[in-house]
Write a protein that holds these residues in place. Sequence first.
Motif, PDB file in Angstrom:
ATOM      1  N   ASN A   1       0.864  -1.212   0.167  1.00 30.19           N
ATOM      2  CA  ASN A   1       0.078  -0.121   0.114  1.00 30.19           C
ATOM      3  C   ASN A   1       0.544   1.356  -0.172  1.00 30.19           C
ATOM      4  N   ILE A   2       2.059   1.109   0.420  1.00 29.25           N
ATOM      5  CA  ILE A   2       3.093   2.264   0.500  1.00 29.25           C
ATOM      6  C   ILE A   2       4.063   1.939  -0.395  1.00 29.25           C
ATOM      7  N   VAL A   3       4.568   2.842  -1.418  1.00 28.81           N
ATOM      8  CA  VAL A   3       5.546   2.780  -2.327  1.00 28.81           C
ATOM      9  C   VAL A   3       6.457   3.882  -2.086  1.00 28.81           C
ATOM     10  N   THR A   4       7.777   3.667  -2.118  1.00 29.28           N
ATOM     11  CA  THR A   4       8.884   4.435  -2.162  1.00 29.28           C
ATOM     12  C   THR A   4       9.548   4.614  -3.355  1.00 29.28           C
ATOM     13  N   LEU A   5       9.849   5.890  -3.578  1.00 26.38           N
ATOM     14  CA  LEU A   5      10.702   6.157  -4.624  1.00 26.38           C
ATOM     15  C   LEU A   5      11.734   7.162  -4.222  1.00 26.38           C
ATOM     16  N   PRO A   6      13.090   7.172  -4.945  1.00 31.51           N
ATOM     17  CA  PRO A   6      13.885   8.370  -4.714  1.00 31.51           C
ATOM     18  C   PRO A   6      13.639   9.658  -5.291  1.00 31.51           C
ATOM     19  N   HIS A   7      13.650  10.508  -4.423  1.00 33.54           N
ATOM     20  CA  HIS A   7      13.515  12.083  -4.788  1.00 33.54           C
ATOM     21  C   HIS A   7      14.811  12.679  -5.146  1.00 33.54           C
ATOM     22  N   PRO A   8      15.148  13.315  -5.812  1.00 37.52           N
ATOM     23  CA  PRO A   8      16.569  13.873  -6.188  1.00 37.52           C
ATOM     24  C   PRO A   8      16.893  15.155  -4.861  1.00 37.52           C
ATOM     25  N   GLN A   9      15.937  15.769  -4.098  1.00 35.78           N
ATOM     26  CA  GLN A   9      16.067  16.556  -3.374  1.00 35.78           C
ATOM     27  C   GLN A   9      15.869  16.084  -1.819  1.00 35.78           C
ATOM     28  N   LEU A  10      14.925  15.247  -1.936  1.00 36.07           N
ATOM     29  CA  LEU A  10      14.458  14.965  -0.713  1.00 36.07           C
ATOM     30  C   LEU A  10      14.556  13.358  -0.171  1.00 36.07           C
ATOM     31  N   GLY A  11      15.210  12.801  -0.937  1.00 27.10           N
ATOM     32  CA  GLY A  11      15.600  11.230  -0.706  1.00 27.10           C
ATOM     33  C   GLY A  11      14.446  10.404  -0.702  1.00 27.10           C
ATOM     34  N   ASP A  12      14.260   9.604   0.113  1.00 29.37           N
ATOM     35  CA  ASP A  12      13.315   8.263   0.060  1.00 29.37           C
ATOM     36  C   ASP A  12      12.068   8.963   0.333  1.00 29.37           C
ATOM     37  N   PHE A  13      11.130   8.891  -0.757  1.00 30.10           N
ATOM     38  CA  PHE A  13       9.663   9.659  -0.837  1.00 30.10           C
ATOM     39  C   PHE A  13       8.528   8.628  -0.854  1.00 30.10           C
ATOM     40  N   PRO A  14       7.810   8.430   0.147  1.00 32.51           N
ATOM     41  CA  PRO A  14       6.883   7.083   0.439  1.00 32.51           C
ATOM     42  C   PRO A  14       5.645   7.976  -0.053  1.00 32.51           C
ATOM     43  N   MET A  15       4.497   6.839  -0.626  1.00 30.15           N
ATOM     44  CA  MET A  15       3.297   7.617  -0.957  1.00 30.15           C
ATOM     45  C   MET A  15       2.520   6.410  -1.164  1.00 30.15           C
ATOM     46  N   GLN A  16       1.074   6.559  -1.071  1.00 33.28           N
ATOM     47  CA  GLN A  16       0.349   5.598  -1.551  1.00 33.28           C
ATOM     48  C   GLN A  16       0.340   4.843  -2.838  1.00 33.28           C
ATOM     49  N   GLY A  17      -0.027   3.478  -2.789  1.00 34.99           N
ATOM     50  CA  GLY A  17       0.408   2.811  -3.880  1.00 34.99           C
ATOM     51  C   GLY A  17      -0.871   2.784  -5.003  1.00 34.99           C
ATOM     52  N   VAL A  18      -0.871   1.628  -5.733  1.00 37.60           N
ATOM     53  CA  VAL A  18      -1.934   1.767  -6.881  1.00 37.60           C
ATOM     54  C   VAL A  18      -3.146   1.040  -6.620  1.00 37.60           C
ATOM     55  N   VAL A  19      -4.489   1.564  -6.797  1.00 36.36           N
ATOM     56  CA  VAL A  19      -5.447   0.919  -6.437  1.00 36.36           C
ATOM     57  C   VAL A  19      -6.253   1.101  -7.879  1.00 36.36           C
ATOM     58  N   PRO A  20      -7.137  -0.013  -8.528  1.00 31.86           N
ATOM     59  CA  PRO A  20      -7.263  -1.194  -7.923  1.00 31.86           C
ATOM     60  C   PRO A  20      -6.184  -2.039  -8.130  1.00 31.86           C
ATOM     61  N   ARG A  21      -6.087  -3.418  -7.669  1.00 28.48           N
ATOM     62  CA  ARG A  21      -5.231  -4.329  -7.919  1.00 28.48           C
ATOM     63  C   ARG A  21      -5.591  -5.255  -8.905  1.00 28.48           C
ATOM     64  N   LEU A  22      -4.749  -5.623  -9.973  1.00 34.46           N
ATOM     65  CA  LEU A  22      -5.074  -6.036 -11.198  1.00 34.46           C
ATOM     66  C   LEU A  22      -4.083  -7.373 -11.023  1.00 34.46           C
ATOM     67  N   SER A  23      -4.674  -8.594 -11.370  1.00 37.99           N
ATOM     68  CA  SER A  23      -3.916  -9.812 -11.219  1.00 37.99           C
ATOM     69  C   SER A  23      -2.748 -10.251 -12.076  1.00 37.99           C
ATOM     70  N   GLU A  24      -3.093  -9.815 -13.504  1.00 37.98           N
ATOM     71  CA  GLU A  24      -2.347  -9.965 -14.437  1.00 37.98           C
ATOM     72  C   GLU A  24      -1.581  -8.909 -15.154  1.00 37.98           C
ATOM     73  N   THR A  25      -2.088  -7.726 -14.923  1.00 33.63           N
ATOM     74  CA  THR A  25      -1.595  -6.501 -15.714  1.00 33.63           C
ATOM     75  C   THR A  25      -1.679  -5.345 -14.612  1.00 33.63           C
ATOM     76  N   PRO A  26      -0.876  -5.591 -13.384  1.00 32.85           N
ATOM     77  CA  PRO A  26      -1.011  -4.605 -12.168  1.00 32.85           C
ATOM     78  C   PRO A  26      -0.357  -3.152 -12.785  1.00 32.85           C
ATOM     79  N   GLY A  27      -1.157  -2.103 -12.142  1.00 31.30           N
ATOM     80  CA  GLY A  27      -0.410  -0.860 -12.307  1.00 31.30           C
ATOM     81  C   GLY A  27       0.852  -0.810 -11.577  1.00 31.30           C
ATOM     82  N   SER A  28       1.544   0.447 -11.507  1.00 30.49           N
ATOM     83  CA  SER A  28       2.742   0.571 -10.682  1.00 30.49           C
ATOM     84  C   SER A  28       3.008   2.145 -10.781  1.00 30.49           C
ATOM     85  N   VAL A  29       3.940   2.618  -9.695  1.00 24.68           N
ATOM     86  CA  VAL A  29       4.440   3.855  -9.549  1.00 24.68           C
ATOM     87  C   VAL A  29       5.725   3.955 -10.027  1.00 24.68           C
ATOM     88  N   ARG A  30       6.102   4.481 -11.163  1.00 27.01           N
ATOM     89  CA  ARG A  30       7.202   4.379 -11.890  1.00 27.01           C
ATOM     90  C   ARG A  30       8.115   5.729 -11.852  1.00 27.01           C
TER      91      ARG A  30
END
Length: 420
Positions: A357-386
């Motif tokens: 539910n929480i995904v973390t990506l690197p921010h160039p100024q702020l470091g690790d940047f957590p946020m809510q993940g992707v909804v809804p959940r698809l079993s075969e072709t899920p979404g993502s935070v890229r």
Amino acid sequence: MTRDPLQTADSHTPVQPAVPGPLSGLRVIEMGSLLAGPFVGQLLGDFGATVIKVEPPGVGDPMRQWGRHKPQGKSLWFPVIARNKKSVTLDLRRTEGQALARELLMGADVLVENFRPSTLEKWGLGPEDLHALNPKLVVVRVSGYGQTGPYSGRAGFGSIGEAVGGLRALSGEPGQPPVRVGISIGDMLAGTLGALGAMMALFGRLKSGQGQVVDISLYEAVLTYMESMIPEYALAGQVRERTGSILPGIAPSNIYPALGDDGQPGEWVVIGANGENVFRRLVEEMGRPELATDSRYDSHEARGRNMGALDDLIAAWTSSLKAGEVVARLEAAGVPASKMYTAKDMLADPHFAARGNIVTLPHPQLGDFPMQGVVPRLSETPGSVRSLGPELGQHNAEIYGELLGRSAEHLAELRAAGVI
């Protein structure tokens, strides 16, 4: 649907998921700002669409300044609502900018915009103009009051949509002024329905080969969720009122006081035990099994009539216990209950971690940047935070140069003239 050649990883992007999102190959041009329109783009981007965000040169989307900031002066909201997007700058008020916009839209699948109605038409970018260039284009138009009707020209923010759609009148405690829910729910509802409308229009395009306009207003988005409020008044003369934390006529279903981990008052738990068997399990855990056969509480209707007294009995029990203990005991007894989660709770909760539910990506100024993940959940072709929200104009060279074929010299001229 083929993969869009613009779907490439940025320098701060994690490894792409092994399976492309279901909207991979879909190209979306986002001309919205602030919340409702960009939330459409966020949802589509989460599931793999290439979302090209068009922003005014110089300042960009005001969301870049909104939200709480770290000492570095960076918005903590923009990286979320602009995630998975590419940013280009373009002055749509200028003839040169409108010409570039037409080129972008000729190869697009979806346009998302939330200008005041008639603005696109004024720029020669209305749906009729665009469909003459790209008949397959789906145009998602988000506005305060919709594209038609006597109020269509009025300005409208999410708060106005919440008021006109009926939500604000029902939010808060009885006898007190209406309150804001706590998030920009009107904008989010409109954005969600805008994304749903885009998907419906794209599905329709598979059959007809033609694009169309998706007209979503803030007030109608809120109105859609107003349950049976309209027939209650029209057919029974009942006007819904603010009821605070209770469900009228349904008990027990409320929030109850509890102790914090330090043993001091101030915590709250929510308990939903209005079903017959669940209520029986609740009162047994409370040490009051006789309440299940008490004539004041032995049926759904009786509990509804005596809600206040029943809530007092439950509160007397919960207020002597720590919130965590109340929840643990009721969980073991099979009674739905929960603490009031904050961001701190979410970041520490193992269920949130297990579900991603929480995904973390690197921010160039702020470091690790957590946020809510992707909804809804698809079993075969899920979404993502890229990727996080991009820098202003970060993809000008990629979009205008590689996609539209503009030379570096021409881009420099457009930049110097303030077009991009």
